[in-house]
Design a protein around this motif. Structure first.
Motif, PDB file in Angstrom:
ATOM      1  N   ALA A   1      29.083   6.770  32.110  1.00  0.00           N
ATOM      2  CA  ALA A   1      29.267   5.469  32.771  1.00  0.00           C
ATOM      3  C   ALA A   1      30.465   5.735  33.709  1.00  0.00           C
ATOM      4  CB  ALA A   1      30.036   4.395  31.630  1.00  0.00           C
ATOM      5  N   PHE A   2      30.527   4.438  34.536  1.00  0.00           N
ATOM      6  CA  PHE A   2      31.853   4.466  35.458  1.00  0.00           C
ATOM      7  C   PHE A   2      32.079   5.717  36.463  1.00  0.00           C
ATOM      8  CE2 PHE A   2      33.011   1.778  31.867  1.00  0.00           C
ATOM      9  CZ  PHE A   2      32.976   0.525  32.567  1.00  0.00           C
ATOM     10  N   ALA A   3      30.854   6.118  37.060  1.00  0.00           N
ATOM     11  CA  ALA A   3      30.906   7.300  37.770  1.00  0.00           C
ATOM     12  C   ALA A   3      31.719   7.222  39.018  1.00  0.00           C
ATOM     13  CB  ALA A   3      29.416   7.748  38.116  1.00  0.00           C
ATOM     14  N   GLY A   4      32.155   6.102  39.446  1.00  0.00           N
ATOM     15  CA  GLY A   4      33.038   6.005  40.436  1.00  0.00           C
ATOM     16  C   GLY A   4      34.349   6.476  40.332  1.00  0.00           C
ATOM     17  N   ILE A   5      34.851   6.450  39.116  1.00  0.00           N
ATOM     18  CA  ILE A   5      36.212   6.988  38.761  1.00  0.00           C
ATOM     19  C   ILE A   5      36.327   8.282  37.795  1.00  0.00           C
ATOM     20  CG2 ILE A   5      37.000   4.371  38.642  1.00  0.00           C
ATOM     21  CD1 ILE A   5      36.869   4.719  35.621  1.00  0.00           C
ATOM     22  N   ASP A   6      35.062   8.854  37.852  1.00  0.00           N
ATOM     23  CA  ASP A   6      35.207  10.302  37.104  1.00  0.00           C
ATOM     24  C   ASP A   6      36.190  11.414  37.481  1.00  0.00           C
ATOM     25  OD1 ASP A   6      33.646  10.618  39.619  1.00  0.00           O
ATOM     26  OD2 ASP A   6      32.060  11.688  38.612  1.00  0.00           O
ATOM     27  N   ARG A   7      36.380  11.341  38.838  1.00  0.00           N
ATOM     28  CA  ARG A   7      37.209  12.297  39.379  1.00  0.00           C
ATOM     29  C   ARG A   7      38.704  11.877  38.980  1.00  0.00           C
ATOM     30  NH1 ARG A   7      40.444  11.779  43.929  1.00  0.00           N
ATOM     31  NH2 ARG A   7      39.285  10.081  44.640  1.00  0.00           N
ATOM     32  N   VAL A   8      39.085  10.818  38.975  1.00  0.00           N
ATOM     33  CA  VAL A   8      40.484  10.079  38.606  1.00  0.00           C
ATOM     34  C   VAL A   8      40.632  10.354  37.275  1.00  0.00           C
ATOM     35  CG1 VAL A   8      41.861   8.270  38.376  1.00  0.00           C
ATOM     36  CG2 VAL A   8      40.376   8.433  40.215  1.00  0.00           C
ATOM     37  N   VAL A   9      39.630  10.186  36.328  1.00  0.00           N
ATOM     38  CA  VAL A   9      39.724  10.536  35.026  1.00  0.00           C
ATOM     39  C   VAL A   9      39.822  12.192  34.775  1.00  0.00           C
ATOM     40  CG1 VAL A   9      38.719  10.067  32.701  1.00  0.00           C
ATOM     41  CG2 VAL A   9      38.639   8.249  34.369  1.00  0.00           C
ATOM     42  N   TRP A  10      38.979  12.645  35.193  1.00  0.00           N
ATOM     43  CA  TRP A  10      38.769  14.290  35.076  1.00  0.00           C
ATOM     44  C   TRP A  10      40.453  14.745  35.469  1.00  0.00           C
ATOM     45  CZ3 TRP A  10      36.431  17.882  32.465  1.00  0.00           C
ATOM     46  CH2 TRP A  10      35.250  17.733  32.049  1.00  0.00           C
ATOM     47  N   LEU A  11      40.876  14.477  36.544  1.00  0.00           N
ATOM     48  CA  LEU A  11      42.199  15.087  37.079  1.00  0.00           C
ATOM     49  C   LEU A  11      43.285  14.524  36.396  1.00  0.00           C
ATOM     50  CD1 LEU A  11      41.392  15.333  40.968  1.00  0.00           C
ATOM     51  CD2 LEU A  11      41.191  16.958  39.277  1.00  0.00           C
ATOM     52  N   GLY A  12      43.087  13.278  35.790  1.00  0.00           N
ATOM     53  CA  GLY A  12      44.483  12.541  35.066  1.00  0.00           C
ATOM     54  C   GLY A  12      44.468  12.701  33.730  1.00  0.00           C
ATOM     55  N   TYR A  13      43.395  13.182  32.925  1.00  0.00           N
ATOM     56  CA  TYR A  13      43.388  13.319  31.746  1.00  0.00           C
ATOM     57  C   TYR A  13      44.213  14.410  30.870  1.00  0.00           C
ATOM     58  CZ  TYR A  13      41.237  13.061  26.814  1.00  0.00           C
ATOM     59  OH  TYR A  13      41.272  12.866  25.523  1.00  0.00           O
ATOM     60  N   VAL A  14      44.389  15.447  31.593  1.00  0.00           N
ATOM     61  CA  VAL A  14      45.211  16.371  31.032  1.00  0.00           C
ATOM     62  C   VAL A  14      46.757  15.942  31.208  1.00  0.00           C
ATOM     63  CG1 VAL A  14      45.991  18.862  31.217  1.00  0.00           C
ATOM     64  CG2 VAL A  14      43.616  18.359  31.311  1.00  0.00           C
ATOM     65  N   PRO A  15      47.300  15.634  32.491  1.00  0.00           N
ATOM     66  CA  PRO A  15      48.745  15.244  32.426  1.00  0.00           C
ATOM     67  C   PRO A  15      48.929  13.766  31.461  1.00  0.00           C
ATOM     68  CG  PRO A  15      47.780  14.928  34.696  1.00  0.00           C
ATOM     69  CD  PRO A  15      46.644  15.573  33.640  1.00  0.00           C
ATOM     70  N   LEU A  16      48.028  13.177  31.633  1.00  0.00           N
ATOM     71  CA  LEU A  16      48.493  11.861  30.771  1.00  0.00           C
ATOM     72  C   LEU A  16      48.367  12.057  29.398  1.00  0.00           C
ATOM     73  CD1 LEU A  16      48.497   8.826  30.572  1.00  0.00           C
ATOM     74  CD2 LEU A  16      46.073   8.689  30.447  1.00  0.00           C
ATOM     75  N   THR A  17      47.471  12.717  28.719  1.00  0.00           N
ATOM     76  CA  THR A  17      47.519  13.310  27.325  1.00  0.00           C
ATOM     77  C   THR A  17      48.674  14.142  26.791  1.00  0.00           C
ATOM     78  OG1 THR A  17      45.798  14.812  27.779  1.00  0.00           O
ATOM     79  CG2 THR A  17      45.097  12.800  26.869  1.00  0.00           C
ATOM     80  N   ALA A  18      49.079  14.997  27.826  1.00  0.00           N
ATOM     81  CA  ALA A  18      50.123  16.043  27.655  1.00  0.00           C
ATOM     82  C   ALA A  18      51.430  15.129  27.481  1.00  0.00           C
ATOM     83  CB  ALA A  18      50.290  16.810  28.985  1.00  0.00           C
ATOM     84  N   LEU A  19      51.766  14.002  28.456  1.00  0.00           N
ATOM     85  CA  LEU A  19      52.777  13.145  28.242  1.00  0.00           C
ATOM     86  C   LEU A  19      52.781  12.385  27.298  1.00  0.00           C
ATOM     87  CD1 LEU A  19      52.903  11.626  32.136  1.00  0.00           C
ATOM     88  CD2 LEU A  19      54.577  13.093  30.913  1.00  0.00           C
TER      89      LEU A  19
END
Length: 220
Positions: A49-67
């Motif tokens: 779902a929401f293929a248009g934001i997949d890059r943002v989620v992939w690149l942001g998931y690691v730093p967000l969860t680490a924070l």
């Protein structure tokens, strides 16, 4: 297999936190929050779902969860328990923030800067009465890949009128802009530099050829 690896990636922060947590109350509260975040992110990470934001989620998931983990550790106090479990947690978090995130960034860089044959879906659906005859021919060169989509218009309609309708359709509904009398283009794959997607139309033996090209880096 890929879906399973994506699930492991999404749940990795939960495992890191369970290894690092010092207090039972914080352990399960933060773990639940990270699990909810993983559940919300997984459909995007897996391309469901929401293929248009997949890059943002992939690149942001690691730093967000680490924070989230670092703030939770701060709330508990920075002193980590001297145990093998805590050591394993620190190693796992370090791997997640280091090599794993680096692989994600490099993977997206390659995916978004290397040309690939465009999907026929880039021009579908076509106007009423226009049918695809063939879309299998592809080719790649230096910084360019293309796909030839052969279409025919409805009986009794000239190829000129069919091309005009296709062009107006692409301009009006698919986000393309004018690039010439028989050409349209748009920027797509907007991540690391972006690329141009172009459609050049020509007539051959009563059929219309749509040359769909994934062109050079649009910002290069």
């Amino acid at each position: 297999m890929l879906t399973s690896l994506t699930a492991v990636f999404a749940l990795a922060p939960v495992g890191c936190w369970l290894l690092l947590a010092r207090t039972e109350r914080q352990r399960w509260r933060v773990a639940l929050g990270l699990a909810v975040l993983a559940g919300l992110s997984f459909p995007v990470l897996a391309g469901i779902a929401f293929a248009g934001i997949d890059r943002v989620v992939w690149l942001g998931y690691v730093p967000l969860t680490a924070l989230v983990i670092l703030f939770a550790r701060r709330a508990e106090g920075w002193v980590a328990p001297r145990s093998r479990r805590a050591l394993a947690g620190r190693i796992a978090l370090g791997l997640f923030l280091g090599p794993v995130w680096l692989l994600v960034v490099v993977g997206w860089w390659i995916a978004e800067t290397e040309p690939a044959p465009p999907s026929v879906a880039e021009v579908l659906p076509l106007p009423a009465g226009v049918a695809v005859v063939d879309a299998r021919r592809t080719g790649c060169g230096s910084s360019y890949c293309g796909r030839t989509v052969v279409v025919v218009g409805p009986a009794g309609e000239s190829t000129v009128d069919t091309m005009r309708r296709i062009r107006e359709h692409l301009l009006g509904t698919k986000g393309f802009h004018d690039a010439g009398p028989n050409s349209v283009s748009k920027q797509h794959r907007l991540g690391f530099g972006g690329r141009d997607l172009s459609v050049d139309m020509s007539e051959q033996d009563g059929r219309i050829l749509l040359q769909v090209g994934d062109g050079t880096n649009a910002r290069g």
